[in-house]
Scaffold this motif. Structure first.
Motif, mmCIF file in Angstrom:
data_model
loop_
_atom_site.group_PDB
_atom_site.id
_atom_site.type_symbol
_atom_site.label_atom_id
_atom_site.label_comp_id
_atom_site.label_asym_id
_atom_site.label_seq_id
_atom_site.Cartn_x
_atom_site.Cartn_y
_atom_site.Cartn_z
ATOM 1 N N GLU A 98 1.737 4.962 2.293
ATOM 2 C CA GLU A 98 1.619 5.671 3.572
ATOM 3 C C GLU A 98 1.657 7.180 3.339
ATOM 4 O OE1 GLU A 98 4.035 6.231 7.822
ATOM 5 O OE2 GLU A 98 4.773 4.870 6.275
ATOM 6 N N VAL A 104 -4.573 2.572 -5.635
ATOM 7 C CA VAL A 104 -3.163 2.371 -5.290
ATOM 8 C C VAL A 104 -2.471 1.552 -6.373
ATOM 9 C CG1 VAL A 104 -1.611 1.198 -3.684
ATOM 10 C CG2 VAL A 104 -3.423 2.670 -2.806
ATOM 11 N N GLY A 110 0.820 -1.193 0.000
ATOM 12 C CA GLY A 110 0.000 0.000 0.000
ATOM 13 C C GLY A 110 0.856 1.246 0.000
ATOM 14 N N THR A 120 -10.455 5.208 2.305
ATOM 15 C CA THR A 120 -10.017 5.918 3.497
ATOM 16 C C THR A 120 -11.138 6.818 3.971
ATOM 17 O OG1 THR A 120 -8.484 7.578 4.364
ATOM 18 C CG2 THR A 120 -8.906 7.624 2.003
ATOM 19 N N VAL A 167 -2.845 3.554 3.127
ATOM 20 C CA VAL A 167 -3.906 3.121 2.217
ATOM 21 C C VAL A 167 -3.586 1.688 1.795
ATOM 22 C CG1 VAL A 167 -5.143 3.606 0.087
ATOM 23 C CG2 VAL A 167 -4.175 5.492 1.416
ATOM 24 N N SER A 206 -6.504 -1.466 -2.563
ATOM 25 C CA SER A 206 -7.157 -0.347 -3.241
ATOM 26 C C SER A 206 -6.842 -0.370 -4.734
ATOM 27 C CB SER A 206 -6.704 0.975 -2.635
ATOM 28 O OG SER A 206 -7.123 2.061 -3.423
ATOM 29 N N VAL A 259 -12.038 4.721 -3.301
ATOM 30 C CA VAL A 259 -11.226 5.398 -2.297
ATOM 31 C C VAL A 259 -11.465 4.738 -0.944
ATOM 32 C CG1 VAL A 259 -10.688 7.594 -1.188
ATOM 33 C CG2 VAL A 259 -11.368 7.535 -3.599
#
Length: 584
Positions: A265, A289, A263, A311, A282, A286, A309
């Motif tokens: 950061e 990502v 992921g 988050t 994240v 995702s 998304v």
């Protein structure tokens, strides 16, 4: 000499399809100004007004003020109560901006959201741009009524504005003063003004585009300078976030780097206040990502409603650009610039400029990384040299001196002399052991060093002792290694390094005391860790620079903590005490 136009005669241009090109507008101007002697008194009186209006519209280069000026001038020219310009969006399916004249701020606030051009008469004019003149808006089947608190409007006149042949938007005039209707004279005058407005808008857009490119170039230079200045890498990334936020007119600027566990950061956040996003990872699941790590830019119209998304912080944002920091095929991180929810979307020009900025920032990041690698290599080479000198020269001499002292001890018959020599030999042995420990530390690489917070604090203290000429004292309170999280610990070490650096460069201190207390209760009731660095130096002079202290405070606030300074360890509070604290 031509006769004046017959108001009852049909207006061929008014009934034409989408377009009124510049030739038609020029013809209208010629019709309006060809020989004043045979014109009606009304038209003759308005020709100077038209010329003055055209002169007024052509002054100035700032786009929004140009639109305001066009609205005001058009209202005066056609004797209208209200005027507005609807700027067509790049996609052509709505309005990206709506500039109005005649409605006061209080009424506009009660009306609320501006028209979006997706429906009603404004939407119809976007789909079929042409002159429209209505005696009563409510009688037109395309009209869909007005929102609450909207002032009453009956008569209507609308003409398209073209910039270099492309539709820029529409100029709307409503509510002819005196209760009459807009006539052919009004239409011809406004069409001439719309042509001049298109030229003025085109110039303003070129000027604005040039200014925008200049700002982005200046921002790229600032980022490159910050990254290559040899300062703290986190501070340099913060500069990237702040510049991107300012240049893109966004609510925040966010930099993410690949996380060790997968992921990405969040490592830097620039926003109006302290952000809890710092340190959030994240997850690699995702979809966004994956695209970013693959080097693809992602543009989202509304982050809050996009299911990709993953988050919770996305709920307050709308349009967003997510740009990979990519250079030479390598993705170093991601730059995110979200705008507030409901804000205008990013234009194609803004996307292009931001993408170029991200590429420049990525190149600067790679150059800074290469520079740090060279500096690190130079440090390691110096360490190896120092370690060899300590081992081959210093330890051997100390060892030989110890043997000579032991021989002298055996030959002496005075007990006091024997005891003194024995104590000296013991001190030499201790010194040799400490030097060997130092040699071992010098030969360790960063990956081999223990990762506990206590060890990292000691390492910083030992490193600072070389330029200081003495070793700062230190104390640890509470379970430092077990309760302090990695993000807080990393920022605490950076704060300690900053505080010790300030003490070395400015304080001229003889004594420094470092305390790390992991059992602190913060003002909001949370448990936290507090770093205190106190010295007996000269203190902070009035009017002196505070950039280092501001960095400490920013780091603490980004984690929900705080930082401040006060009197030091010297007589009568001489020197400085710096306090930095944050939640575990």
């Amino acid at each position: 000499m031509a006769a004046p136009p017959d108001p009852a005669a049909p207006d061929a241009d008014a009934e034409s399809d989408a377009g009124i090109d510049s030739d038609a507008a020029v013809a209208a101007a010629a019709l309006a100004t060809r020989g004043l002697q045979g014109l009606s008194a009304e038209l003759t009186a308005r020709v100077p007004q038209l010329l003055e209006a055209m002169r007024s519209v052509g002054t100035g280069l700032e786009l929004h003020s140009t639109l305001d000026r066009i609205c005001e001038t058009a209202a005066e020219l056609a004797d209208a109560t209200y005027a507005a310009i609807g700027v067509v969006s790049e996609s052509g399916d709505g309005l990206s901006d709506f500039v109005y004249h005649g409605v006061d701020a209080e009424t506009a606030a009660r009306i609320g959201r501006l028209p979006d051009g997706h429906k009603g008469l404004l939407g119809a004019l976007i789909r079929d741009p042409g002159p429209v003149r209505l005696a009563d808006l409510s009688d037109d089947p395309r009209a869909c009524g007005f929102p609450a608190h909207h002032p009453p409007m009956r008569t209507f006149l609308g003409v398209p504005i073209r910039v270099q042949g492309e539709i820029f938007g529409n100029l709307y005039l409503t509510e002819k003063r005196g209760g009459g209707e807009f006539n052919d004279y009004d239409l011809n005058m406004v069409r001439v003004l719309a042509t001049e407005a298109g030229i003025a808008i085109g110039n303003a857009r070129l000027y604005e585009a040039a200014r925008q490119r200049e700002r982005w170039i200046d921002g790229s230079v600032a980022v490159t300078t910050a990254l290559l200045s040899g300062g703290d890498a986190d501070d340099a990334l913060q500069v990237v976030a702040e510049q991107a936020r300012q240049l893109s007119d966004s609510a925040a600027g966010i930099v993410l780097l690949p996380a060790e566990e997968g992921g990405m950061e969040i490592v830097a956040v620039a926003s109006d206040g302290p952000s809890a996003m710092l340190g959030v990872v994240v997850p690699p699941e995702s979809e966004i990502v994956a695209e970013l790590l693959d080097g693809q830019a992602v543009f989202i119209d509304d982050v809050a409603s996009d299911p990709r998304v993953m988050t919770r912080f996305a709920s307050g944002y709308g349009p967003s650009m997510m740009l990979p920091l990519q250079s030479d095929g390598r993705v170093l991180g991601t730059l995110v610039t979200p705008r507030a929810r409901g804000a205008r979307p990013f234009t194609e020009a803004e996307r292009t400029l931001a993408t170029q900025f991200a590429s420049q920032a990525a190149l600067a990041l790679m150059m800074a990384e290469a520079q740090r690698d060279r500096e690190r290599l130079a440090v390691f080479e110096d360490r190896d040299r120092i370690a060899r000198d300590l081992h081959d020269l210093v330890i051997q001499r100390l060892f030989a001196t110890g043997m000579m002292l032991e021989t002298a001890q055996r030959r002496s018959v005075v007990p006091e002399v024997q005891a003194g020599i024995g104590k000296s030999v013991d001190e030499l042995d201790t010194t040799i052991q400490e030097i060997r420990t130092a040699i071992f530390a010098l030969q360790q690489g960063p990956a081999e060093a223990p990762s506990g917070l206590r060890t990292r604090v000691l390492r910083e203290i030992n490193t600072a002792s070389v330029p200081l000429g003495f070793k700062p004292s230190h104390r640890f309170l509470g379970p430092v290694d077990t309760v302090v999280g990695e993000l807080t610990g990393k920022n605490l070490i950076a704060a300690l390094r900053e505080a010790l650096s300030n003490a070395f460069r400015h304080a001229r201190a003889d004594h420094i005391d470092v305390v790390v207390d992991a059992g602190v209760t913060l003002p909001d009731g949370r448990q936290g860790v507090r770093l205190t660095v106190a010295d007996d130096g000269v203190g902070i002079p009035e009017g002196g620079r505070r950039s280092g202290l501001k960095n400490l405070k920013r780091r603490a606030e980004s984690l929900g903590g705080d930082s401040w300074y006060g009197p030091g360890l010297g007589d009568d509070g001489g020197g400085t005490t710096v306090v930095w604290q944050a939640p575990h």
